[in-house]
Design a protein around this motif. Structure first.
Motif, short mmCIF file in Angstrom:
data_model
loop_
_atom_site.label_atom_id
_atom_site.label_comp_id
_atom_site.label_asym_id
_atom_site.label_seq_id
_atom_site.Cartn_x
_atom_site.Cartn_y
_atom_site.Cartn_z
N LYS A 233 46.86 32.18 41.51
CA LYS A 233 46.34 32.22 40.15
C LYS A 233 47.43 32.65 39.18
O LYS A 233 48.03 33.72 39.34
CB LYS A 233 45.17 33.21 40.08
N GLU A 235 47.17 33.86 36.22
CA GLU A 235 46.86 35.13 35.58
C GLU A 235 47.10 36.32 36.51
O GLU A 235 47.47 37.41 36.05
CB GLU A 235 45.42 35.13 35.04
N LEU A 236 46.93 36.10 37.80
CA LEU A 236 47.20 37.17 38.77
C LEU A 236 48.70 37.40 38.89
O LEU A 236 49.18 38.53 38.86
CB LEU A 236 46.59 36.79 40.13
N THR A 239 50.00 39.08 35.70
CA THR A 239 49.63 40.50 35.65
C THR A 239 50.53 41.31 36.57
O THR A 239 51.00 42.40 36.23
CB THR A 239 48.15 40.69 36.05
N TYR A 240 50.78 40.75 37.74
CA TYR A 240 51.71 41.39 38.68
C TYR A 240 53.10 41.53 38.06
O TYR A 240 53.73 42.59 38.13
CB TYR A 240 51.75 40.58 39.98
N ASN A 242 53.87 41.59 34.92
CA ASN A 242 53.77 42.55 33.83
C ASN A 242 53.93 43.97 34.38
O ASN A 242 54.69 44.80 33.87
CB ASN A 242 52.43 42.37 33.12
N ILE A 249 53.24 39.98 28.55
CA ILE A 249 52.28 38.88 28.67
C ILE A 249 51.36 38.91 27.44
O ILE A 249 50.87 39.96 27.07
CB ILE A 249 51.40 39.05 29.94
N TYR A 251 48.13 38.69 26.66
CA TYR A 251 46.86 38.69 27.40
C TYR A 251 45.72 38.04 26.61
O TYR A 251 44.80 37.48 27.18
CB TYR A 251 46.47 40.11 27.80
N THR A 252 45.76 38.15 25.29
CA THR A 252 44.66 37.58 24.52
C THR A 252 44.61 36.07 24.70
O THR A 252 43.55 35.50 25.04
CB THR A 252 44.82 37.91 23.02
N LEU A 254 46.16 34.30 27.06
CA LEU A 254 45.94 34.02 28.48
C LEU A 254 44.45 34.14 28.83
O LEU A 254 43.87 33.27 29.49
CB LEU A 254 46.78 34.98 29.34
N GLY A 255 43.83 35.23 28.34
CA GLY A 255 42.42 35.48 28.64
C GLY A 255 41.51 34.37 28.12
O GLY A 255 40.54 34.00 28.78
N LYS A 256 41.84 33.84 26.96
CA LYS A 256 41.00 32.78 26.39
C LYS A 256 41.08 31.50 27.23
O LYS A 256 40.06 30.85 27.48
CB LYS A 256 41.43 32.49 24.94
N VAL A 258 41.99 31.33 30.43
CA VAL A 258 41.37 31.62 31.73
C VAL A 258 39.86 31.46 31.63
O VAL A 258 39.22 30.85 32.50
CB VAL A 258 41.75 33.04 32.21
N ALA A 259 39.27 31.96 30.54
CA ALA A 259 37.81 31.86 30.37
C ALA A 259 37.36 30.40 30.33
O ALA A 259 36.31 30.04 30.89
CB ALA A 259 37.38 32.60 29.12
N GLU A 262 37.50 29.19 33.86
CA GLU A 262 36.42 29.84 34.65
C GLU A 262 35.09 29.11 34.42
O GLU A 262 34.29 28.93 35.32
CB GLU A 262 36.26 31.32 34.26
#
Lengths: 317, 317
Positions: A233, A235-236, A239-240, A242, A249, A251-252, A254-256, A258-259, A262
């Motif tokens: 992944k 994102e995994l 994060t590692y 980071n 990173i 994250y905002t 990236l998070g969007k 990823v969602a 998902e």
């Protein structure tokens, strides 16, 4: 701290196994804009191929307008496409890849070890056109037993830029990564890459291990979207990085993204489960499992039993 | 080949964080019958507790009829319950545990390292009643920095049967497992255990590493059901044992129970995701993330930002 290796995100390419290489335009837009700001050097946008039977979407053929659009969204990234060696010959290369020269930095070739020699001719033709060239050689878990093809690597330092080891079945363990890389390093000085699958949830630790052992490029996909149980992944991994390498990173963004993936995952259901765990552990092809699991017609226990019978060479009634 | 360590499945106990320790009776029946035929030595059926505020289901209190039912379904297994040290004192023990003597083989105690000394008195009272006793000590990722409490282990060889290291945040890496076990082994000869969380998809490799380093008991749950990102998946661990140690697994029964829990997972959504990855990497409490993620009200990117602000000590507006 800068990282000393390259990362390649191949979400559209490997994720296409679930969507037939069709993706919503808005999703691709958000994905590309996010890739542009992440510490990822290469983005693989799909396959290029001669026409095959059956319907295959835009990111299986990557016509010029797709490449142009995506390059415009990711101007600082090196874009890549991949070829299936089994479907492409040297005489296809000129026509197939000439339109790519403006947009694509690297061409990867997915190779069955048994066709390794044939692939070299293809690689030479591609290299001559001016692309970076990578070999993605499959079935890494078999190489300890069947390593002869690796002798073919001799003298390829000027032809291929990266030699990727692909854990096709997703059953590799970190110690295997070390053993196999030790073996490969006796055969070549070409830079090495790793493409992990997540059947046994080993994609991250195997990727970290491969980097510690000297891999210079590794693959990942958003939410692990990819054939069968899927990939490391993105994102995994980020994060590692980071945490361990203090790499910033966003994250905002990236998070969007990823969602969004998902949400799509709820429909297609990639990721590991008991049948994929079993197929990973016992080196059975993902394709078969993916078909059985994807049908949603058989209970998980029946799929595992059918797989178990395969390993025991029992005729399944 | 027999395995040289014990496995403890704590699905009902750790999964209860998602269901308030309520489980469908048919599900519990199928789960127990399957546990009975799997190579798992201990099955943790829930908590025992003095009455707490708010609704908490049957498997938080494990009344006598529950213990009797479950023991009848798993006659060959050692059943365990766990106590939250923060809620239980020595004077509670007699009343709380006397009904368990007929059914429960081992009592585990979940312990914050700062209460380690107090827990010893509790353990002595429980041991006197005739139970096996295990310490489940939390926040393993902090122990390298804060190891003084480990000196309290001296002389406890006759009081506690297993000393569990709990990766509460799910951010431990295999090298940390080795470092921390090396440290712990200088302090005690008590048998060691490992309870992993899966935020960074490290539960399996950390568990394998812990066993290689001498752990004699490890935890898992079906589909990884458990607080926050969840645990080592029982089905993953058993598939691994089948492959590597040639231990027979009844895949049909396992697959059926896994499917039932997968169905429940669609509602509750345990398993890792970007917020859990982040909280694991940066040792942030699962509880907070679980609340935010569980509400389904905040986009994933907002949760990660809120967490990021916590690590940076920025007041979140």
């Amino acid at each position: 701290m800068k990282k000393e290796f390259k990362t390649l995100d191949c979400t559209l390419r490997d994720g296409g196994y679930y969507t037939n290489w069709d993706f919503n335009k808005d999703l691709v837009f958000d994905y590309c804009k996010t890739m542009e700001v992440l510490p990822i050097e290469y983005v693989e946008i799909g396959y290029r191929s001669t026409p095959l039977n059956g319907y295959l979407g835009e990111y299986f053929y990557c016509p010029k307008h797709v490449m142009a659009e995506l390059k415009a969204l990711m101007p600082t990234k090196k874009l890549t496409i991949i070829l299936n060696e089994k479907d492409i010959r040297g005489h296809h290369v000129e026509e197939l890849l000439k339109p790519c020269l403006k947009y694509i930095a690297m061409v990867r070739i997915a190779i069955d070890p048994k066709n390794f020699k044939r692939a070299i001719e293809l690689a030479k033709a591609i290299k001559l056109m001016g692309f970076e060239v990578a070999f993605n050689v499959m079935y890494m878990s078999n190489w300890k037993q069947d390593s002869d093809f690796l002798n073919g690597l001799e003298g390829l330092e000027d032809t291929i830029d990266y030699f990727y080891m692909v854990d096709s079945f997703g059953g590799i363990m970190p110690n295997d990564v070390i053993d196999i890389m030790t073996l490969v390093k006796t055969k070549t000085n070409v830079k090495l890459g790793f493409h992990g699958h997540n059947n046994l949830e080993m994609a991250l630790i195997n990727t970290i291990t491969s980097i510690n052992e000297g891999c210079e490029i590794v693959d990942c996909t958003i939410t692990g979207m990819g054939r069968g149980a899927g990939n490391l992944k993105t994102e995994l991994f980020l994060t590692y990085l980071n945490k361990v390498k203090n790499i910033e990173i966003e994250y905002t963004k990236l998070g969007k993204v990823v969602a969004l993936f998902e949400e799509m995952k709820k429909k297609h259901g990639w990721g590991t489960n008991l049948p994929y765990m079993f197929s990973g552990a016992f080196s059975l092809p993902q394709k078969q499992v993916m078909e059985w699991v994807g049908m949603n017609r058989y209970p998980m226990s029946s799929v595992v039993n059918a797989l178990k019978n395969q390993t025991e060479d029992i005729k399944d009634n």
